[in-house]
Design a protein around this motif. Sequence first.
Motif, PDB file in Angstrom:
ATOM      1  N   UNK A 161       0.792   1.957  -8.968  1.00 20.42           N
ATOM      2  CA  UNK A 161       0.604   0.675  -9.858  1.00 20.42           C
ATOM      3  C   UNK A 161       1.718   0.395 -10.239  1.00 20.42           C
ATOM      4  N   UNK A 162       2.056   1.023 -11.786  1.00 14.83           N
ATOM      5  CA  UNK A 162       3.268   1.132 -12.985  1.00 14.83           C
ATOM      6  C   UNK A 162       4.675   0.479 -12.185  1.00 14.83           C
ATOM      7  N   UNK A 163       4.369   1.727 -11.547  1.00 16.39           N
ATOM      8  CA  UNK A 163       5.576   1.353 -11.249  1.00 16.39           C
ATOM      9  C   UNK A 163       6.393   0.792 -10.093  1.00 16.39           C
TER      10      UNK A 163
ATOM     11  N   UNK B 272       0.208  -1.086  -0.240  1.00 16.49           N
ATOM     12  CA  UNK B 272       0.025   0.380  -0.009  1.00 16.49           C
ATOM     13  C   UNK B 272       0.711   1.633   0.311  1.00 16.49           C
ATOM     14  N   UNK B 273       1.805   0.950   0.394  1.00 18.75           N
ATOM     15  CA  UNK B 273       2.649   2.609   0.783  1.00 18.75           C
ATOM     16  C   UNK B 273       3.670   2.575  -0.695  1.00 18.75           C
ATOM     17  N   UNK B 274       3.876   1.442  -1.272  1.00 16.49           N
ATOM     18  CA  UNK B 274       4.621   1.703  -1.799  1.00 16.49           C
ATOM     19  C   UNK B 274       4.048   1.960  -3.243  1.00 16.49           C
TER      20      UNK B 274
ATOM     21  N   UNK C  56      -7.756   1.892  -8.138  1.00 15.16           N
ATOM     22  CA  UNK C  56      -8.924   2.183  -7.881  1.00 15.16           C
ATOM     23  C   UNK C  56      -9.029   2.873  -9.472  1.00 15.16           C
ATOM     24  N   UNK C  57      -8.373   4.120  -9.737  1.00 17.81           N
ATOM     25  CA  UNK C  57      -7.950   4.761 -10.722  1.00 17.81           C
ATOM     26  C   UNK C  57      -6.592   5.653 -11.343  1.00 17.81           C
ATOM     27  N   UNK C  58      -5.602   4.212 -11.236  1.00 16.67           N
ATOM     28  CA  UNK C  58      -4.383   4.205 -12.341  1.00 16.67           C
ATOM     29  C   UNK C  58      -5.242   3.998 -12.866  1.00 16.67           C
TER      30      UNK C  58
END
Length: 228
Positions: free
Chosen positions: A42-44, A34-36, A125-127
């Motif tokens: 998410x992609x990176x 969650x922190x990362x 949810x919005x990435x």
Amino acid sequence: MPDNSQKDSPQKEQPRRRQARGERRITQLLEAAASVFCTTGYTAASTSAIAREAGVSPGTLYQFFPNKEAIAIELGDRLMHEMREAYGEALAPVAPATPLEEAVGAAVDRFIAFNCDHPVFFALMHGPDIPGRIAEEHDALHATLISRVQDLLLSLLPDARPADVTRTAHVCLGVYKAGLELVLSHEGAERDAYIEEIKKVLIGYLGPLVGDRLGTTGTTAATAPRPA
């Protein structure tokens, strides 16, 4: 006849202890993820970064999750469950005498609190590149949320046409989501100020529709929803 319960308990306790340790490790990894995800998106994000954040080796991470998509899905599933549980309280129909400001304020405060406690929910949810399963869950969540907003609006607008209520629900949710990004990008007094702005926009939008039925003025024949 001898009591075997005492003899069997150590064997039974071992799997329970292992299961408890495993669940603690999973929780540790999900909190690190969650922190990362919040920091890099998410992609990176990578499993190496998640393991480093959790203070474990990549090998330990792979004992529980085969890749970062599996981590995101597990994290998303848990957050979805919590969010769905929050719906009942946040969007329950209100009593006829409830002022519009109170009804809107209570719903906004509860959803904002959830998203501020779990900022990764918005990131997942919005990435731009979220896993397909999370995208599907998000679509289902959105449909459920629209349905709950409609139920809340029907308690405020009992004579409105269904199509009008659906349209109003979509606008309310769109306003909230747009404001949420601003809320999450600020802290302290500035965050509180943005929360109040969201409430003002929603109350200003709903006020003419609801009128003085809930203690708010502004209903006119042109703006009030037509009876079904």
